[in-house]
Design a protein around this motif. Structure first.
Motif, mmCIF file in Angstrom:
data_model
loop_
_atom_site.group_PDB
_atom_site.id
_atom_site.type_symbol
_atom_site.label_atom_id
_atom_site.label_comp_id
_atom_site.label_asym_id
_atom_site.label_seq_id
_atom_site.Cartn_x
_atom_site.Cartn_y
_atom_site.Cartn_z
ATOM 1 N N SER A 164 0.800 -1.219 0.000
ATOM 2 C CA SER A 164 0.000 0.000 0.000
ATOM 3 C C SER A 164 0.837 1.276 0.000
ATOM 4 O O SER A 164 2.009 1.272 0.377
ATOM 5 N N SER A 165 0.175 2.356 -0.358
ATOM 6 C CA SER A 165 0.761 3.687 -0.246
ATOM 7 C C SER A 165 1.088 4.029 1.204
ATOM 8 O O SER A 165 1.864 4.941 1.469
ATOM 9 N N ASP A 166 0.480 3.317 2.155
ATOM 10 C CA ASP A 166 0.740 3.587 3.578
ATOM 11 C C ASP A 166 2.076 3.013 4.053
ATOM 12 O O ASP A 166 2.378 3.028 5.237
ATOM 13 N N LYS A 167 2.894 2.496 3.104
ATOM 14 C CA LYS A 167 4.252 1.993 3.355
ATOM 15 C C LYS A 167 4.285 0.605 3.994
ATOM 16 O O LYS A 167 5.330 0.145 4.432
ATOM 17 N N THR A 168 3.149 -0.073 4.068
ATOM 18 C CA THR A 168 3.110 -1.383 4.714
ATOM 19 C C THR A 168 2.770 -2.493 3.736
ATOM 20 O O THR A 168 2.199 -2.269 2.673
ATOM 21 N N ILE A 169 3.134 -3.699 4.167
ATOM 22 C CA ILE A 169 2.727 -4.935 3.505
ATOM 23 C C ILE A 169 1.894 -5.671 4.545
ATOM 24 O O ILE A 169 2.307 -5.785 5.701
ATOM 25 N N ARG A 170 0.740 -6.136 4.145
ATOM 26 C CA ARG A 170 -0.115 -6.865 5.081
ATOM 27 C C ARG A 170 -0.414 -8.248 4.531
ATOM 28 O O ARG A 170 -0.562 -8.426 3.327
ATOM 29 N N VAL A 171 -0.504 -9.191 5.456
ATOM 30 C CA VAL A 171 -0.849 -10.568 5.110
ATOM 31 C C VAL A 171 -2.206 -10.850 5.724
ATOM 32 O O VAL A 171 -2.448 -10.539 6.901
ATOM 33 N N TRP A 172 -3.087 -11.441 4.942
ATOM 34 C CA TRP A 172 -4.469 -11.691 5.339
ATOM 35 C C TRP A 172 -4.775 -13.184 5.251
ATOM 36 O O TRP A 172 -4.334 -13.847 4.319
ATOM 37 N N ASP A 173 -5.581 -13.665 6.180
ATOM 38 C CA ASP A 173 -6.073 -15.042 6.141
ATOM 39 C C ASP A 173 -7.333 -15.032 5.290
ATOM 40 O O ASP A 173 -8.312 -14.355 5.618
ATOM 41 N N LEU A 174 -7.325 -15.764 4.195
ATOM 42 C CA LEU A 174 -8.447 -15.743 3.260
ATOM 43 C C LEU A 174 -9.714 -16.346 3.858
ATOM 44 O O LEU A 174 -10.819 -15.911 3.555
ATOM 45 N N GLU A 175 -9.567 -17.322 4.725
ATOM 46 C CA GLU A 175 -10.735 -17.976 5.311
ATOM 47 C C GLU A 175 -11.478 -17.061 6.282
ATOM 48 O O GLU A 175 -12.700 -16.984 6.266
ATOM 49 N N THR A 176 -10.733 -16.341 7.123
ATOM 50 C CA THR A 176 -11.367 -15.500 8.149
ATOM 51 C C THR A 176 -11.495 -14.041 7.733
ATOM 52 O O THR A 176 -12.273 -13.291 8.322
ATOM 53 N N GLY A 177 -10.674 -13.617 6.762
ATOM 54 C CA GLY A 177 -10.666 -12.213 6.377
ATOM 55 C C GLY A 177 -9.877 -11.337 7.330
ATOM 56 O O GLY A 177 -9.888 -10.118 7.219
ATOM 57 N N LYS A 178 -9.169 -11.936 8.248
ATOM 58 C CA LYS A 178 -8.414 -11.186 9.263
ATOM 59 C C LYS A 178 -6.972 -10.944 8.817
ATOM 60 O O LYS A 178 -6.352 -11.788 8.186
ATOM 61 N N GLU A 179 -6.461 -9.786 9.220
ATOM 62 C CA GLU A 179 -5.052 -9.472 9.003
ATOM 63 C C GLU A 179 -4.224 -10.295 9.982
ATOM 64 O O GLU A 179 -4.499 -10.304 11.174
ATOM 65 N N THR A 180 -3.217 -11.005 9.469
ATOM 66 C CA THR A 180 -2.383 -11.837 10.342
ATOM 67 C C THR A 180 -0.990 -11.268 10.545
ATOM 68 O O THR A 180 -0.292 -11.667 11.477
ATOM 69 N N LEU A 181 -0.594 -10.328 9.675
ATOM 70 C CA LEU A 181 0.756 -9.777 9.778
ATOM 71 C C LEU A 181 0.791 -8.410 9.117
ATOM 72 O O LEU A 181 0.187 -8.204 8.062
ATOM 73 N N ASN A 182 1.500 -7.465 9.752
ATOM 74 C CA ASN A 182 1.696 -6.131 9.201
ATOM 75 C C ASN A 182 3.195 -5.882 9.166
ATOM 76 O O ASN A 182 3.840 -5.794 10.210
ATOM 77 N N LEU A 183 3.762 -5.838 7.966
ATOM 78 C CA LEU A 183 5.202 -5.664 7.802
ATOM 79 C C LEU A 183 5.521 -4.200 7.524
ATOM 80 O O LEU A 183 4.999 -3.614 6.570
ATOM 81 N N GLU A 184 6.357 -3.619 8.368
ATOM 82 C CA GLU A 184 6.754 -2.229 8.214
ATOM 83 C C GLU A 184 8.259 -2.150 8.025
ATOM 84 O O GLU A 184 8.995 -2.944 8.589
ATOM 85 N N GLY A 185 8.710 -1.168 7.245
ATOM 86 C CA GLY A 185 10.134 -1.008 7.003
ATOM 87 C C GLY A 185 10.414 -0.099 5.824
ATOM 88 O O GLY A 185 11.422 0.589 5.794
ATOM 89 N N HIS A 186 9.514 -0.102 4.840
ATOM 90 C CA HIS A 186 9.685 0.816 3.718
ATOM 91 C C HIS A 186 9.436 2.246 4.201
ATOM 92 O O HIS A 186 8.631 2.473 5.110
ATOM 93 N N THR A 187 10.102 3.214 3.578
ATOM 94 C CA THR A 187 9.926 4.614 3.954
ATOM 95 C C THR A 187 9.068 5.374 2.951
ATOM 96 O O THR A 187 8.907 6.585 3.056
ATOM 97 N N ALA A 188 8.512 4.653 1.982
ATOM 98 C CA ALA A 188 7.591 5.231 0.999
ATOM 99 C C ALA A 188 6.623 4.122 0.573
ATOM 100 O O ALA A 188 6.761 2.969 0.982
ATOM 101 N N GLY A 189 5.651 4.479 -0.252
ATOM 102 C CA GLY A 189 4.620 3.534 -0.662
ATOM 103 C C GLY A 189 5.167 2.264 -1.289
ATOM 104 O O GLY A 189 6.205 2.276 -1.949
ATOM 105 N N VAL A 190 4.440 1.175 -1.064
ATOM 106 C CA VAL A 190 4.808 -0.132 -1.611
ATOM 107 C C VAL A 190 4.032 -0.332 -2.913
ATOM 108 O O VAL A 190 2.808 -0.353 -2.919
ATOM 109 N N ASN A 191 4.768 -0.478 -4.011
ATOM 110 C CA ASN A 191 4.159 -0.601 -5.342
ATOM 111 C C ASN A 191 3.887 -2.022 -5.781
ATOM 112 O O ASN A 191 3.007 -2.252 -6.603
#
Length: 169
Positions: free
Chosen positions: A117-144
């Motif tokens: 996302s443009s919010d600089k994060t990568i998120r991992v989601w569980d497809l069965e539950t629809g819940k976010e399972t991981l939020n990866l931060e480290g980029h200093t600008a949007g993730v393309n």
């Protein structure tokens, strides 16, 4: 072969594993499914309120994942390709990014979605539950761009910060 039907720029395309379908996402806020044998649009999916910036398809070709742009819609949606509907309103309109979703990918086993996302994060989601399972931060600008290894153990991301990061899960 030339496929026409979108009324805005095509921002993302993906081909089914069997090579029979193409899925496209557009600035016209729609996702379209194309039959490669006939060259015709077989399905038009509507529901995003902003640009559809990224599309992905499950390995079995039964589900489509879409991510939406930098305006009011910052969601990821999962669609059933056979019905043309969101898989489940309660669980599979994924919300959590604070800015537009630029890239989505589904794991090979169809159990996870990864989004950048443009919010600089990568998120991992569980497809069965629809819940976010991981939020990866480290980029200093949007993730393309994001991609996941076949075994689901590694994510690679590319960013406006001019870096590529490799994340071990």
């Amino acid at each position: 072969l030339k496929l026409e039907g979108h009324t805005g720029s095509v921002l993302s395309v993906v081909m089914s594993g069997d090579g029979k379908k193409i899925v496209s996402g557009s600035s016209d806020k729609t996702i379209r499914v194309w039959d490669l044998e006939t060259g015709k649009e077989s399905l038009k999916l509507e529901g995003h309120t902003d640009y559809v910036t990224s599309v992905a398809m499950s390995r079995d070709g039964k589900k489509i994942v879409s991510g939406s742009g930098d305006g009011s819609d910052k969601t990821i949606r999962v669609w059933d390709l056979e019905t043309g509907k969101i898989v489940s309103e309660e669980t599979l309109m994924l919300e959590g990014h604070t800015s537009g979703v630029r890239s989505v990918v589904m794991s090979e086993d169809g159990k996870k979605i990864v989004s950048g996302s443009s919010d600089k994060t990568i998120r991992v989601w569980d497809l069965e539950t629809g819940k976010e399972t991981l939020n990866l931060e480290g980029h200093t600008a949007g993730v393309n761009s994001v991609v996941m290894s076949g075994d689901g153990k590694t994510i690679v991301s590319g960013s406006d910060d001019k870096t590529i990061r490799v994340w071990d899960l």
